[in-house]
Every structure is written in structure tokens, then in C-alpha cells.
Design a protein around this motif. Sequence first.
Motif, PDB file in Angstrom:
ATOM      1  N   SER A 191      42.124  25.128   6.266  1.00 45.01           N
ATOM      2  CA  SER A 191      41.020  24.574   5.486  1.00 45.01           C
ATOM      3  C   SER A 191      40.148  25.652   4.864  1.00 45.01           C
ATOM      4  O   SER A 191      39.673  26.560   5.559  1.00 45.01           O
ATOM      5  CB  SER A 191      40.153  23.680   6.375  1.00 45.01           C
ATOM      6  N   THR A 216      31.786  18.514   8.521  1.00 42.23           N
ATOM      7  CA  THR A 216      31.460  19.950   8.507  1.00 42.23           C
ATOM      8  C   THR A 216      32.231  20.716   7.443  1.00 42.23           C
ATOM      9  O   THR A 216      32.149  21.942   7.401  1.00 42.23           O
ATOM     10  CB  THR A 216      31.765  20.592   9.878  1.00 42.23           C
ATOM     11  N   ASP A 217      32.956  20.033   6.601  1.00 37.54           N
ATOM     12  CA  ASP A 217      33.886  20.727   5.709  1.00 37.54           C
ATOM     13  C   ASP A 217      33.774  20.196   4.289  1.00 37.54           C
ATOM     14  O   ASP A 217      34.250  19.114   3.975  1.00 37.54           O
ATOM     15  CB  ASP A 217      35.320  20.542   6.230  1.00 37.54           C
ATOM     16  N   SER A 249      41.267  31.520   2.190  1.00 38.50           N
ATOM     17  CA  SER A 249      42.049  30.454   2.824  1.00 38.50           C
ATOM     18  C   SER A 249      43.503  30.493   2.359  1.00 38.50           C
ATOM     19  O   SER A 249      44.421  30.175   3.124  1.00 38.50           O
ATOM     20  CB  SER A 249      41.429  29.082   2.522  1.00 38.50           C
ATOM     21  N   GLY A 300      37.217  25.027   3.774  1.00 38.00           N
ATOM     22  CA  GLY A 300      35.885  24.794   4.331  1.00 38.00           C
ATOM     23  C   GLY A 300      35.687  25.507   5.648  1.00 38.00           C
ATOM     24  O   GLY A 300      34.626  26.062   5.924  1.00 38.00           O
ATOM     25  N   GLU A 301      36.724  25.514   6.516  1.00 36.55           N
ATOM     26  CA  GLU A 301      36.641  26.210   7.799  1.00 36.55           C
ATOM     27  C   GLU A 301      36.511  27.715   7.587  1.00 36.55           C
ATOM     28  O   GLU A 301      35.754  28.392   8.287  1.00 36.55           O
ATOM     29  CB  GLU A 301      37.886  25.893   8.628  1.00 36.55           C
ATOM     30  N   THR A 358      34.493  21.693   0.362  1.00 34.96           N
ATOM     31  CA  THR A 358      35.137  22.792  -0.339  1.00 34.96           C
ATOM     32  C   THR A 358      34.990  22.602  -1.835  1.00 34.96           C
ATOM     33  O   THR A 358      35.255  21.517  -2.350  1.00 34.96           O
ATOM     34  CB  THR A 358      36.637  22.858   0.007  1.00 34.96           C
ATOM     35  N   ILE A 393      26.917  21.085   6.516  1.00 37.35           N
ATOM     36  CA  ILE A 393      27.603  21.517   5.301  1.00 37.35           C
ATOM     37  C   ILE A 393      26.657  22.352   4.445  1.00 37.35           C
ATOM     38  O   ILE A 393      25.439  22.174   4.474  1.00 37.35           O
ATOM     39  CB  ILE A 393      28.140  20.336   4.460  1.00 37.35           C
ATOM     40  N   ASN A 409      32.962  28.479   6.507  1.00 35.93           N
ATOM     41  CA  ASN A 409      32.042  28.462   7.650  1.00 35.93           C
ATOM     42  C   ASN A 409      32.144  29.742   8.468  1.00 35.93           C
ATOM     43  O   ASN A 409      31.133  30.287   8.932  1.00 35.93           O
ATOM     44  CB  ASN A 409      32.338  27.252   8.540  1.00 35.93           C
TER      45      ASN A 409
END
Length: 693
Positions: A544, A402-403, A529, A546-547, A405, A25, A550
Motif C-alpha cells: 500500500s 488510515t490509508d 511503494s 498509504g502505508e 493515497t 489520515i 505513513n
Amino acid sequence: MVTKGRRRMYVSHIGIKNFRALSDINVDLSPHINVIVGPNGVGKTTILQAVRLAKALAAPRTQNEAAQVLISLSAASPHFPQRLFLDGLARDHSQIVEIRTTYTLTAEEIAGCESSILPITQNFVAARLGLNFANPAQLLQFMQSPEGVETSKRVSEDLRNLFRRLKTDPTLLVGISFQPATGELRVIDPIAGVVLAFLDQRLPPSQSIFSYFPADRALPVGETNLQLGGPDAQQQLEMHNSQPQLKYQRLKNLIINAMVLEGTEDGTNTVKQEFETIFTELLKGRRIESIRVNDLGLLSVMTRELTTERLIELDSLSSGEKNIALTFLIVAKSLAPHGIALFDEPELHLNPAVSRDLLTFMLRQYSKPRGVQFLMCSHSPEILSGAFSNDECALLHLKSPTDITRVSKAARHEYAEALNRLGTSVSESLLYQGTILVEGTTDVRFLEIAFPDYARRFKIKDRGGRREVEKTISELQSLEIQGQKVAPIYLIFDRDEEITTLKSSNAVRVLQWKRRSIENYMMGADVLSEILRNEDLTKNTIESAGEVNNLVREIAFEQLDAIVAREVYNSYGFQNSSLQKDDLAESGSDAIATKLSERWVAARASMPEISPVEWKIEFLHKCSRRRDELRLQWDAKWRELCDGKKLLSDLYRRLQLKRSEANFYDVIARTMRDLESEDWAIVRGQLEELIQS
């Protein structure tokens, strides 16, 4: 006291790889209050532990801090402190563990360190020798030896270079890496750690710039043994990070210390004032009646219930009230200005009414006036709602290993999802002016779409490339100097890799984007997003934020190879043998031939006399070293440093969008405007500064 607008020290970025519950992260932080929310077991507390561990290993305040923090994480045993347990550190035993925390320093802190090069140098040398907490006399023999003198000279020069850099980029990377396969644990930038440690160590034992408040708070009940002076100093130091549970066990020591060292007349005023603030602003309905030694010889803190006039001893308050009163007394009395506080579940035992006021209280009493940064984990819907509605609080939604936000008003669905998991719901709100000359058509289009109120009041016009803009400034300011009346005009530069030296005049105002170009403000994960989950715009939706973040970060870092190769190649200073326009300015073929031959000879002389294979090896080595250096900068500032134009173009080609590339940019600008995203607000702030300055 920290004045409004003054820069503060704070953790501006955290990057964590393969540490405990977290896989990979990266997140930017607010200098004020940061609230991490998410389901149980996802790794919220792990973020606090990562920050705490990196500080303990890279910048310890006490001799045992690193060992004690590792033990508290079950990564080491008190019986075998030299052995590390993989399960306490690594999520995946085959992958490296890495924690990177970026600290942004104040100008005063940088100046204070720069004037203390000698003690910092000695601290660094002592740490290298394993004597960092030993008596300075033990260093004398080494420091006076030829090796010691040379080492000190080298470290002092490294520090001077660091302080020169800090004046333009005031960030320290304090981080660690651990290789499970070999057991190697190392500090990423040892000098940065020693500098941060010096800032902490120069404070008295009763204060710290860094303090961890665990969720397991054993609140004191009744009388405790008191000790003052020297015997108490070590506990004062250890309560901040290495043994945070001591904070509550030694609260009465803290009160007595404050009464002895800081009070006036009866010695109770400063502590009483802090308690009064907490009770008036947060624990409404009570006030502090007295702080004294009672008839039994015990320290007594008496409170009065305003509705009934009933007197209640502090020890007899509810656990939630006592928790808050004592926690914020510790913040007030032991956390230094510009301090950093890690809070794990501050809402424990609190009723919803107090939780609802908590962030406003922290912001008004500690974060803004004293420069304290808070990073907290919470399950409280009231705290979550308060973070969402306050622009000076960052709400960080950790959804998976891994996410993570940063939830904004733009991310309605993510915010709603976070609230639903806590059993509550959501709401939102909105925001706000001659001729503005910019460098390109993309800038014009973006400002017209993203800021229609500016487009109505100002003519936004493309002046071509940078040189054309600079030429326009020179012409207009020349007319102004000659006394000619010049209508107000505003000029905006891209940052690129060149800081402009041009200054604003009365009529001609100059702005340079704080990032490389306007496109660098158009790649926020919240906005992208929102676009990429729309089936009308893309064939492959991404839900997501967060995705998306990344993906954008990955594309940005792909630029490093080209940047490094260009930079390293240019560093060789090879001259160009190609025909240039000026070569033909000479008259006659012979003169031209002479000029060209001189160019050819000079170009050949600039080439190294080594084989292509040797040169390639050398080139790759330099590229590898430079890439590692740039990654340190990019980890925290890649959004500012990358080529935003290329990034958006590469992103467009990688995604299967149902729009043209130009229309894709329009959709981004429109979405930023409609959602009033964070990046949109940043651009607007710069525009307002330009117009109103």
C-alpha cells in the motif's frame, strides 16, 4: 476573475484523527479539483464533514452554524445543543479527535486582513466573550475598560505577528480537537479561525467563500414562497454550510435576487448567461429559451430541446439535468472567487456522458477562471477516469480509515484496484534540457538518472559544498561585470535552513530547490511503494502506498526531538570554551593564556546560575512548547521541512533491502523517471524554469 498563475485561496492539507469513520489520515490537496474515491462506508463523506465541521467551529459565518453542523452530524441534539454525543464525533472514545485543515491565502486576502486589524480584533474579543454575533454596542463597555484596552492591544499585536508570517508562509491552520474523556472541545488556533471568518463575513449575504453541497439534494418542484431583502438574508447565509439543504429550496429566490440586483434591461441576462453556459458546455442538446413570470404569475424557466424544438419547463427536466443546472447556477451566483466547494456525489442522477465531461467543465468554467477549489466524493467511474487523466485534478483513493493515497500515473495497481471496485478499467501516458552546477554527488547522480535528456544536453557537475557554489557564482558574475563573455551556466542550491540572497544575471542563472534538498523530492509514497512491493528489492514487501506514506511521515517526525533540542539549546547563547585556531594567533605563551582565560570566563558567565535539575526542567518545558509549535508547521509541510538526507538514510536502515544504500537512491531516481511521478514533474518544472528564464 482569477488570472493564470495567480495564487488562490484553497485548502492545501487535511489531517484527521479519530473522527467518525476515519482513524488517522493526512493528505495534500490540489488547488483545483480533488476527487475522493473508495468503497462504500470507508469514510469519503467523513472527509467533507471534517472540513465542514472545522470551519463551522473555528470560523463560523452565522451564529448557529456550529450548532447546526453538529446537529446534522448527530453529534448534538436540537433540544440539548450544549451536549455532545461521542458516537457522532469519535471513532474511539478513548482517543482524542483532531481535525486540521490548512488554508493557503492569496496576497490580496492577507493585505485585506492586515488593513482590517481593528474589526478583526473586535471580532476576536467578542468571540472570547461569547458575543461574536451580538450588536457591537454590547462590546463598548468592555472595550473601553482597562481590561478591554489591554486585551485589544495584545490581540492586535498577535494579529500583526500573524500577518508578518503570512507574507512568507501564507497558510492558516484552522482546526479543532475534542477530548472524549473530558468533553473538552477546543479550536486549535483561535486567531486563524477569526481571520478566516472575517474573510467570509466581509462578503454580502448572497456570497460565501465556503459552501457544502450534500448528497441528499431535495430539488424544488413547482412554485415556492419568495421573500427578498432583510428577511431572506439569514437564509442566504445559512444555505452555505449550516443548512446546505436550503440551497435547493430557495433556488427561485436566488434567481429573483439575481434578476433584481444584477440584471440589465429585463433583469434576466446574468442568470440566463449562466444557464446558457451550463446547457451549452454540459447539458448539450438544450438551450435556455426564457426566464420570466408566466401568465399565471409564476416564475418560469423555459428550455428548448434543439433536436425537436420542443419547449420544456425547467421543473419538467429529468432529475439529473435539473440537478446539474441548478447546482452550477448556485456555484456561479453564490460562491465567491477563491471559494471552496464541498461536493458529495455530484454525479447523482447523471448519465455517463455528462459525468465524463463534468470535471473539464468545472475546471474550465469555475476552478481556473474564478479560483474555485472543489473537494468531492464520487462513485462515478467517468469522474474517476477524468480525474486520473487531468494533471490539474487530484484523485484521492481512500482505502481504509488510515490509508488515503493520492493516485498518480505511477500508482497503476492502486488506480486499477479503485476502478475495479467501480466495475471499470485503466490507461496512462508520458512527458520532456550548458553546464549545471550542483552541491553534491547525490544531486549529480539523481539528475543524470532521473533526467537523461538533460544529461545529454548539459554537463552536470558537482561544485562541492554550498560555499563553493557561492564562490563560483561570485567569480563568474565578476567576470560578467568586467565585460568578459561568460557561457551560460546554471547553479542549483539546496534550501537547507538558509534562503540564498544571490540573484541571477544574464549568463549565470540561480535556482534554489523549493524543498530542503534533492532528497526531499525522493520520498514520494507512489515511487517508494512501487519499489517496496518488488520482491527482488526487499525481503519484506509493502503493497500500500498509504502505508508507505505513513511510515515515511513517522520517520520524518522523529527528527523533531533533535531539531527542537538543538534550537532550544542554541537559544541560551552559551559560549564555547574550547581552544580555537585564532586563539593561537597571539605571540607568546602569556598572550595565549590571557586569550584563553578570557574565553573561559566569558563561557562561564554565559551559563545560568541554576541547578542542573532546575535547568533540565526548564529546558524540557521549552522543548515541549517549541515541539508543539513546529508540529503545526510540519503537519502540512513536513516533506519540505524535514532533513531528506537523514530520512532516506533512516528509511534504508529500517527496511531490509537487497541493495546498497547508494543503489537504493539510484533505484528511486530511475523509478521516478520511469513512472514520471508527481515529484519528478515538480523537479523537472524547476529545471525548466531555471533553463528557460
